[in-house]
Design an enzyme around this catalytic site. Structure first.
Site, PDB file in Angstrom:
ATOM      1  N   LYS A  22      55.632  60.984  -5.886  1.00  0.00           N
ATOM      2  CA  LYS A  22      55.703  60.015  -4.777  1.00  0.00           C
ATOM      3  C   LYS A  22      54.870  60.475  -3.587  1.00  0.00           C
ATOM      4  CE  LYS A  22      59.049  59.851  -1.428  1.00  0.00           C
ATOM      5  NZ  LYS A  22      58.419  59.536  -0.145  1.00  0.00           N
ATOM      6  N   ASN A  23      55.009  61.742  -3.216  1.00  0.00           N
ATOM      7  CA  ASN A  23      54.320  62.200  -2.001  1.00  0.00           C
ATOM      8  C   ASN A  23      52.828  62.389  -2.210  1.00  0.00           C
ATOM      9  OD1 ASN A  23      56.700  62.052  -0.687  1.00  0.00           O
ATOM     10  ND2 ASN A  23      56.990  64.259  -0.407  1.00  0.00           N
ATOM     11  N   ARG A  92      57.448  55.819   6.298  1.00  0.00           N
ATOM     12  CA  ARG A  92      56.714  56.675   7.218  1.00  0.00           C
ATOM     13  C   ARG A  92      55.265  56.898   6.778  1.00  0.00           C
ATOM     14  NH1 ARG A  92      56.904  60.139  11.430  1.00  0.00           N
ATOM     15  NH2 ARG A  92      55.582  61.955  11.156  1.00  0.00           N
ATOM     16  N   CYS A 116      62.700  57.198   6.159  1.00  0.00           N
ATOM     17  CA  CYS A 116      64.031  57.801   6.201  1.00  0.00           C
ATOM     18  C   CYS A 116      64.247  58.463   7.563  1.00  0.00           C
ATOM     19  CB  CYS A 116      64.160  58.864   5.118  1.00  0.00           C
ATOM     20  SG  CYS A 116      64.259  58.186   3.475  1.00  0.00           S
ATOM     21  N   ARG A 121      60.918  61.833  14.266  1.00  0.00           N
ATOM     22  CA  ARG A 121      59.722  62.108  13.454  1.00  0.00           C
ATOM     23  C   ARG A 121      58.512  61.528  14.166  1.00  0.00           C
ATOM     24  NH1 ARG A 121      60.895  60.914   7.188  1.00  0.00           N
ATOM     25  NH2 ARG A 121      59.123  62.298   6.870  1.00  0.00           N
ATOM     26  N   PRO A 122      58.029  62.264  15.185  1.00  0.00           N
ATOM     27  CA  PRO A 122      56.923  61.740  15.988  1.00  0.00           C
ATOM     28  C   PRO A 122      55.610  61.703  15.205  1.00  0.00           C
ATOM     29  CG  PRO A 122      57.499  63.973  16.673  1.00  0.00           C
ATOM     30  CD  PRO A 122      58.473  63.591  15.608  1.00  0.00           C
ATOM     31  N   ILE A 123      54.621  60.995  15.759  1.00  0.00           N
ATOM     32  CA  ILE A 123      53.292  60.958  15.132  1.00  0.00           C
ATOM     33  C   ILE A 123      52.235  61.465  16.113  1.00  0.00           C
ATOM     34  CG2 ILE A 123      53.763  59.175  13.399  1.00  0.00           C
ATOM     35  CD1 ILE A 123      52.388  57.176  15.390  1.00  0.00           C
ATOM     36  N   ASP A 124      52.692  62.270  17.105  1.00  0.00           N
ATOM     37  CA  ASP A 124      51.757  62.761  18.126  1.00  0.00           C
ATOM     38  C   ASP A 124      50.610  63.567  17.526  1.00  0.00           C
ATOM     39  OD1 ASP A 124      53.949  64.488  17.495  1.00  0.00           O
ATOM     40  OD2 ASP A 124      53.339  65.846  19.107  1.00  0.00           O
ATOM     41  N   ASP A 306      62.684  68.790   1.093  1.00  0.00           N
ATOM     42  CA  ASP A 306      63.151  67.634   0.312  1.00  0.00           C
ATOM     43  C   ASP A 306      64.137  68.034  -0.784  1.00  0.00           C
ATOM     44  OD1 ASP A 306      61.614  66.027   1.867  1.00  0.00           O
ATOM     45  OD2 ASP A 306      60.065  65.643   0.372  1.00  0.00           O
ATOM     46  N   ARG A 397      63.443  54.039  -3.557  1.00  0.00           N
ATOM     47  CA  ARG A 397      62.167  54.272  -2.873  1.00  0.00           C
ATOM     48  C   ARG A 397      61.377  55.375  -3.569  1.00  0.00           C
ATOM     49  NH1 ARG A 397      62.378  55.592   3.198  1.00  0.00           N
ATOM     50  NH2 ARG A 397      60.290  56.064   2.512  1.00  0.00           N
TER      51      ARG A 397
END
Ligand code: UD1
Length: 417
Positions: A22-23, A92, A116, A121-124, A306, A397
């Site tokens: 998946k990842n 995400r 999830c 869970r920032p995206i900076d 995970d 998912r």
């Protein structure tokens, strides 16, 4: 929302084929945006996150077809550069499409991603990196607008955290940039190697695979390719955890043992017999699990975050007290409330879970996220009697045919709509 009914307490026996990762498939689908022509992705897991990623491609004007675990994607003429908040919030990984769209079209309009809930869970890091590559970023009413009308330009980027998604986003964007990009403190997860392998076959020039310094020499064009996705190491961890918890002996097929060395070591320490041979792994557990005094998740090659919830589920009836520390995300213990419904004795102290193994009872529980949901399933497999787990869409998912695979191993599991 559907429910999964598990009549637990049955030992597992037999063989299970591990699906494509998946990842890996999600950034690979983002990479297809960069490829001029028809890409074939084989060993594609049939999971709802892939449906979402294919929907994203369709919304970009890219034709897709999915059949028999193979995705065909034709990005010859990607038209659109806009992803709505609705689709961005579905997962995400939608954020890794930004680098590709921007590099291919010079513009990307996206929104903050969902996925999830694992604490903030920032995206900076993603945004700062794309800015360093020359993108101008503005925000308008919840929309994030990235522009680079004259193209992106290679540069040196130091990541403050070795974020997997940010490393992927930069590699994708840099592949079609002018000049050279150096990523320092890059993530080293095997899925990043898979992305680099894919891009290299498509014509990208990338050095440093498997290391924390990745150099991308921008090229003008990437071509259509045919690619086979790597096995899912977290799905493998899930079936290891299932047999460790329920007992029995199973063989996992289509695994890369090297990718799961830290997982194998941890379950061996808990008393499982594990033998790797080529791309198969046999796992046996017939005497109950021993507690583990200390396991901490950290970036690859350490024990993966995970697999943390799965391990906690295995340890709730181990002999003695275990400590598991979550080293990557701030808040990844929401599933613990559900294990407590089964009678688990778990205390959360900051990022640590202190687990006193004991005999448990079946219960009605729910899923709050993908791996936490899988952890509840694992726990139920080890408890004699009927547990009912609701909101299993979270599990769909990321797990292909989980009910069928577990039943083929001798579990008694069914779905109730
Ligand atoms: C990916 C995986 C996820 C896994 C995680 C860590 C996919 C689709 N998902 O998620 O399954 O649990 O790696 O191995 O591959 N962070 C920031 N700012 C950012 C980005 C990240 O502070 O801009 C923080 C996160 O909050 C987290 C840490 O960095 O604490 C690691 O996150 P990251 O590696 O980015 O995880 P994902 O790529 O989202």
């Amino acid at each position: 929302m559907s429910q999964m009914v598990i009549n637990g307490g049955k030992k597992l026996k037999g063989r299970v084929i591990i699906s494509g990762a998946k990842n890996s498939v999600l950034p690979l689908l983002a990479a297809t945006v960069l490829c001029d022509g028809e890409v074939t992705l084989r060993n594609c897991p049939d999971i709802s996150d892939v449906d979402t990623a294919l929907l994203i491609l369709n919304l970009l004007g890219i034709e897709t077809k999915f059949t028999d675990n193979t995705a065909f994607i034709n990005a010859k003429a990607p038209l659109n550069t806009i992803l709505s908040e609705t689709v961005m919030r579905k997962m995400r990984s939608s954020i890794v499409f930004t680098g590709s769209i921007l590099a291919r079209r010079g513009k990307a309009i996206v929104a903050y991603p969902g996925g999830c809930e694992l604490g903030p869970r920032p995206i900076d890091i993603h945004i700062e990196a794309l800015k360093k590559l020359g993108a101008v970023v503005t925000e308008d009413n919840g929309k994030l607008i990235f522009t680079a009308p004259n193209g992106l330009v290679g540069t040196e980027i130091d990541l403050k955290i070795s974020s997997v998604g940010a490393t992927e986003n930069i590699i994708l964007a840099a592949s079609l940039s002018k000049g050279t990009t150096v990523i320092n403190n890059a993530a080293r997860e095997p899925e990043i190697d898979d992305l680099i392998n894919f891009l290299t076959i498509a014509g990208a020039k990338i050095n440093g695979k498997g290391t924390s310094t990745i150099t991308v020499f921008g090229v003008e064009k990437l071509s259509a390719i045919d690619y086979f996705i790597m096995p899912d190491r977290i799905e493998a961890a899930t079936y290891i955890s299932a047999v460790a918890t329920a007992g029995g002996e199973i063989t996992l097929e289509n695994v890369t043992p090297k990718h799961i060395e830290s997982i194998i070591e941890v379950y061996k320490n808990a008393g499982c017999e594990i033998t790797a041979k080529g791309s198969t792994l046999t796992v046996k557990q017939n005497n109950g699990l021993a507690a583990l005094p200390y396991v901490k998740s950290m970036p690859y090659p350490a024990f993966p975050t995970d697999a943390g919830p799965l391990l906690v589920a295995s340890l709730i009836n181990a002999k003695g007290t275990s400590v598991y520390v979550e080293g990557v995300f701030e808040n990844r213990f929401r599933f613990v409330s559900e294990l407590k419904r089964m009678g688990a004795d778990i205390k959360i102290e900051g990022r640590a879970a202190v687990i006193n193994g004991k005999t448990l009872s079946p219960a009605n529980c729910r899923c709050y996220d993908l791996r936490g949901g899988a952890a509840v399933v694992i726990a139920a497999l080890g408890i004699k009697g009927k547990s009912v787990i609701s909101d299993i869409e979270y599990i769909n998912r990321g797990y292909e045919k989980i009910t069928e695979k577990l039943n083929a191993l001798g579990a008694d599991v069914y779905i109730k709509e």
